[in-house]
Each structure stands twice: as structure tokens, then as C-alpha cells.
Design a protein around this motif. Structure first.
Motif, short mmCIF file in Angstrom:
data_model
loop_
_atom_site.label_atom_id
_atom_site.label_comp_id
_atom_site.label_asym_id
_atom_site.label_seq_id
_atom_site.Cartn_x
_atom_site.Cartn_y
_atom_site.Cartn_z
N ALA A 220 28.64 45.36 29.99
CA ALA A 220 29.80 45.85 29.26
C ALA A 220 30.80 46.30 30.31
CB ALA A 220 29.41 47.01 28.36
N LEU A 221 31.95 45.67 30.31
CA LEU A 221 33.01 45.97 31.27
C LEU A 221 34.09 46.73 30.50
CD1 LEU A 221 34.09 45.30 34.19
CD2 LEU A 221 35.20 43.33 33.15
N VAL A 222 34.29 47.98 30.86
CA VAL A 222 35.27 48.82 30.16
C VAL A 222 36.50 48.95 31.05
CG1 VAL A 222 35.69 51.04 29.07
CG2 VAL A 222 33.36 50.09 29.10
N LEU A 223 37.63 48.44 30.55
CA LEU A 223 38.86 48.47 31.32
C LEU A 223 39.84 49.49 30.73
CD1 LEU A 223 39.42 44.66 32.02
CD2 LEU A 223 38.18 46.36 33.39
N GLU A 224 40.59 50.11 31.62
CA GLU A 224 41.56 51.13 31.21
C GLU A 224 42.99 50.61 31.28
OE1 GLU A 224 41.13 54.81 33.33
OE2 GLU A 224 38.95 54.73 33.16
N LYS A 225 43.88 51.32 30.64
CA LYS A 225 45.31 51.00 30.63
C LYS A 225 45.79 50.66 32.04
CE LYS A 225 48.93 53.89 30.27
NZ LYS A 225 49.90 54.85 29.69
N GLY A 226 46.45 49.55 32.16
CA GLY A 226 47.05 49.16 33.44
C GLY A 226 46.19 48.24 34.29
N GLU A 227 44.90 48.12 33.95
CA GLU A 227 44.04 47.25 34.77
C GLU A 227 44.25 45.78 34.38
OE1 GLU A 227 40.32 49.67 36.37
OE2 GLU A 227 40.21 49.47 34.20
N PRO A 228 44.28 44.89 35.38
CA PRO A 228 44.49 43.47 35.10
C PRO A 228 43.19 42.81 34.62
CG PRO A 228 44.23 43.81 37.45
CD PRO A 228 44.12 45.17 36.81
N VAL A 229 43.30 41.96 33.62
CA VAL A 229 42.10 41.39 32.99
C VAL A 229 41.35 40.45 33.93
CG1 VAL A 229 41.28 39.94 31.09
CG2 VAL A 229 43.06 41.65 30.68
N HIS A 230 42.02 39.43 34.44
CA HIS A 230 41.33 38.42 35.24
C HIS A 230 40.75 39.01 36.53
CE1 HIS A 230 43.76 36.01 32.53
NE2 HIS A 230 43.00 34.97 32.81
N GLU A 231 41.56 39.76 37.25
CA GLU A 231 41.12 40.30 38.53
C GLU A 231 39.92 41.24 38.33
OE1 GLU A 231 44.10 40.00 37.38
OE2 GLU A 231 45.48 39.30 38.93
N SER A 232 39.91 41.98 37.24
CA SER A 232 38.79 42.90 36.98
C SER A 232 37.50 42.11 36.73
CB SER A 232 39.11 43.78 35.77
OG SER A 232 40.28 44.55 36.02
N ILE A 233 37.60 41.03 35.98
CA ILE A 233 36.40 40.22 35.70
C ILE A 233 35.94 39.52 36.98
CG2 ILE A 233 35.48 38.28 34.36
CD1 ILE A 233 37.40 39.09 32.09
N ILE A 234 36.88 39.09 37.80
CA ILE A 234 36.51 38.46 39.09
C ILE A 234 35.80 39.47 39.98
CG2 ILE A 234 37.50 37.57 41.26
CD1 ILE A 234 39.50 36.00 39.47
N ARG A 235 36.32 40.69 40.00
CA ARG A 235 35.68 41.74 40.82
C ARG A 235 34.25 42.00 40.32
NH1 ARG A 235 38.04 47.71 40.63
NH2 ARG A 235 36.04 48.70 41.05
N ALA A 236 34.10 42.08 39.00
CA ALA A 236 32.77 42.28 38.42
C ALA A 236 31.85 41.10 38.76
CB ALA A 236 32.87 42.45 36.90
N SER A 237 32.38 39.90 38.74
CA SER A 237 31.58 38.70 39.04
C SER A 237 31.00 38.78 40.44
CB SER A 237 32.44 37.44 38.97
OG SER A 237 33.04 37.33 37.71
N ARG A 238 31.82 39.24 41.39
CA ARG A 238 31.36 39.36 42.77
C ARG A 238 30.34 40.48 42.91
NH1 ARG A 238 33.78 36.24 46.24
NH2 ARG A 238 35.93 35.55 46.01
N GLU A 239 30.65 41.64 42.33
CA GLU A 239 29.76 42.79 42.48
C GLU A 239 28.40 42.53 41.83
OE1 GLU A 239 31.46 46.62 41.50
OE2 GLU A 239 33.29 46.19 42.61
N LEU A 240 28.41 41.80 40.70
CA LEU A 240 27.17 41.55 39.96
C LEU A 240 26.50 40.25 40.40
CD1 LEU A 240 28.63 42.51 36.49
CD2 LEU A 240 26.88 43.83 37.70
N GLU A 241 27.15 39.54 41.32
CA GLU A 241 26.64 38.24 41.80
C GLU A 241 26.25 37.32 40.64
OE1 GLU A 241 23.53 39.20 44.57
OE2 GLU A 241 24.93 39.98 46.05
N ILE A 242 27.25 37.08 39.78
CA ILE A 242 27.05 36.30 38.55
C ILE A 242 27.14 34.81 38.85
CG2 ILE A 242 28.23 35.72 36.39
CD1 ILE A 242 28.74 38.73 36.06
N PRO A 243 26.07 34.05 38.58
CA PRO A 243 26.12 32.60 38.84
C PRO A 243 26.96 31.84 37.82
CG PRO A 243 23.97 33.23 37.94
CD PRO A 243 24.75 34.50 38.11
N GLY A 244 27.08 32.43 36.63
CA GLY A 244 27.84 31.84 35.53
C GLY A 244 27.73 32.81 34.38
#
Lengths: 138, 138, 138
Positions: free
Chosen positions: A11-35
Motif C-alpha cells: 500500500a503506497l500512501v501519497l500526500e498532497k504535492g507528491e508526483p504519481v509516477h516518480e513515487s511509484i518508480i521510487r517504490a519499485s526500486r526500494e522494493l526491488e519489484i520485478p513486475g
């Protein structure tokens, strides 16, 4: 940006002002998501939506003013070489009850983003498709 | 049609010209899916959408010309006896920014289909509902 | 209301006349769900949809007459203290092919509800956000 991950679903909780794509990309890297597949709701602002045009092989883009309810966010996380690639489509609700939407080119959170990332065990990849000039899932 | 399955989640990648329902039914058989929920995005053509009418117990159908962005595909895979049954609803984005949608009666991939099938451990079934004359999930 | 659960994913089948939110809350309690994302399709009646207004910090609400195809239900189950909290957004298709939607304030099943609840291992919670006067995911 807060992440609550059980190893499969985040569950990725984003706050006012955070960019959607960049936040998901950051999560992808941190979580080492293969897909992953992605779903979510919330409220956006400065949403730029695109409609793909076959003739020009490009997106016709429109940027919305003001707040839009994010009625349905759907898409996926794949890899383009060693770069995570986030492909999102959005259905947006406006104040007068009307609905618009498209390929989500970019957007910023307007109130909140409640986004769920469901990891796949298989690595998912993209490559250029010459017919459309698009990076398509392979 | 390509499938990337980790045993629970399958990314089903469809190419231009492939039929949506038949492709998911074929995947259901190959993967021996007892039940599933389905989400996805992409771009469709020749999409036929239906709106259920209580009076006639039938769908009012409309077929769209040209390309439509598949903003949100949602539905499920169940069984009707020994036949997989795919029930899909679609939200579609058109070139002028307008949005339409309904019960997805049939559609062909226009550019790409990025569809995720999440298997359930329980077998899901349908049976005829006499009040509506529809095959409903039981 | 019928539930088919494999311990992670629950198919929640709702019948005509059953309330959407209360049914999901009841399932959350019975299944002891710490958190979940929710997707679904079906057909609703008496759907009340809201659009959040920044100025008044409240939802502008509209209740729809008659049947609406539930094209995309998205949202989540979280906890507000010891109470399950269901947050849903809906995209609705009407008989004339038009689409509306918003924050789903309340709704009753019109024909059927085919709702999938995907549990998260992590407990998901909400707390009041003072800026918006809303219970947001933390």
C-alpha cells in the motif's frame, strides 16, 4: 510517501504535492519489484492525460486544471533495461459529475493517493514496438 | 498472446488484432484457473459495450468505431459447468476526451492489452438467475 | 451475500438489494482483514456519489435514479481504531452510454455485485487529516 508492504502487496500512501509516477518508480526500486500490477484511488491535480493517435504515433495531451477525483488508477510496473517503467491509465471525476480520462502522462496528488502495488514473481519487460513507436510489454 | 505467470498472477500481453475474451478464456484453460479477478489497460478497437435493461432482460449494445483507450478493465473468470466464463466491464477513453463504457460484450486489441489475471484458490461458478435471465456468480 | 475465500483473496458475491459498504464491512470483520484493496464490477441502484470540494472540506453529493452498470469499483479496507473503514470510488455507466462516477458514498446492488477483496499482510489505518477534514490513510 509511505509504504506498507507485506512482501507481495504494497500500500503506497501519497500526500498532497507528491508526483504519481516518480513515487511509484521510487517504490519499485526500494522494493526491488520485478513486475507488478497497480490499482488505486484518490484525488489528483495537474493531471495530464493522453490519447494515442495512430496517424502521428504520438499522444494528444490535455492537462486538467484543478482537482480531479481519481476514480480508477490501473496499470503496471515493468522494466526497460535497468529502468523501472510505470504505465498508468486513469479515470477522473470532475466537479460537475462528468468523467474524463486517458493514458496518465503525469499528475500530482491533490488530496491523497491510495495506491496498491501487487508484485509478480516474473520479471516483466518492455521493448520498442516499431509499428506504433511505443514501448510495449513483451 | 504471451503469458508471464508466477502461479498466482499472470500478466497476459495481447497484440493488435487479438480478441479479448477468447484470449482470456484460452489462458484460463492453459493455466487451469479455478477462478480469478482480472484488471487491465491498453487500447481496443471494435469494442462492443452493453447496458443491461431490466425490462427486456437483455443488453442494449453499441459498437464503437475506431480506437479507444482501455482506461480500466475489470472483471473475473468463473466456471459455467466445464466452460470458463469471462465477465468484463470496461471504461473507454475516446479522442475528444470523453469517456464511455459498459459490459464488454466483445473487443479486439487495437494497440496492446496489458491484462493481469489474479487466481483465486477457490473455484468460482455461475448459474442462471431466473429473475434477470443472466448467468450470475453463485 | 456469499464469500469464497482462499485466505488471501475473497470473492464477495452480493445480491439485489444488499448494501455495498455494509456488506464489505461485514466481510472485513468475519474474515479479520487487517487491510485490503478492493476491485469489482456489477450493477448498482440508488448510488450516491460524491466529489470532494476543497473550499468547504465536504463532498458535493448526487444520488442517481435507477440502475447503473458498475464499470469499475476500486478502493480499500483500512481501520479507524477498532472499526473497519471502507473507502470506495466508482465509475458508473448509464443507459445512454454516458459515464459518471465519484467517491461512492452509498449504494445498493441493482442486479449483482462481483467484488474481490485482496488482503494485505500489513494492518492499514486511517486518521483524521486536519487540512482536509478527511480520514486519510496513514
Amino acid at each position: 510517501m509511505k509504504m506498507h508492504s507485506d512482501g507481495i502487496v504494497t500500500a503506497l500512501v501519497l500526500e498532497k504535492g507528491e508526483p504519481v509516477h516518480e513515487s511509484i518508480i521510487r517504490a519499485s526500486r526500494e522494493l526491488e519489484i520485478p513486475g507488478a500490477f497497480v490499482t488505486g484511488i484518490g484525488a489528483l491535480k495537474e493531471a495530464c492525460i493522453g490519447y494515442f493517435q495512430l496517424e502521428s504515433k504520438s499522444y494528444k495531451e490535455v492537462t486538467l486544471e484543478g482537482l480531479a477525483e481519481l476514480l480508477a488508477l490501473n496499470g503496471d510496473i515493468t522494466w526497460k533495461g535497468d529502468e523501472p517503467f510505470v504505465h498508468l491509465h486513469a479515470v477522473l471525476g470532475l466537479e460537475d459529475g462528468s468523467v474524463t480520462g486517458g493514458h496518465l502522462v503525469r499528475a500530482v496528488i491533490g488530496v491523497t493517493g491510495e495506491i496498491f502495488i501487487h508484485k509478480t514473481g516474473k520479471r516483466l519487460e518492455r521493448a520498442i514496438n516499431e509499428e506504433f513507436g511505443l514501448m510495449l510489454m513483451t
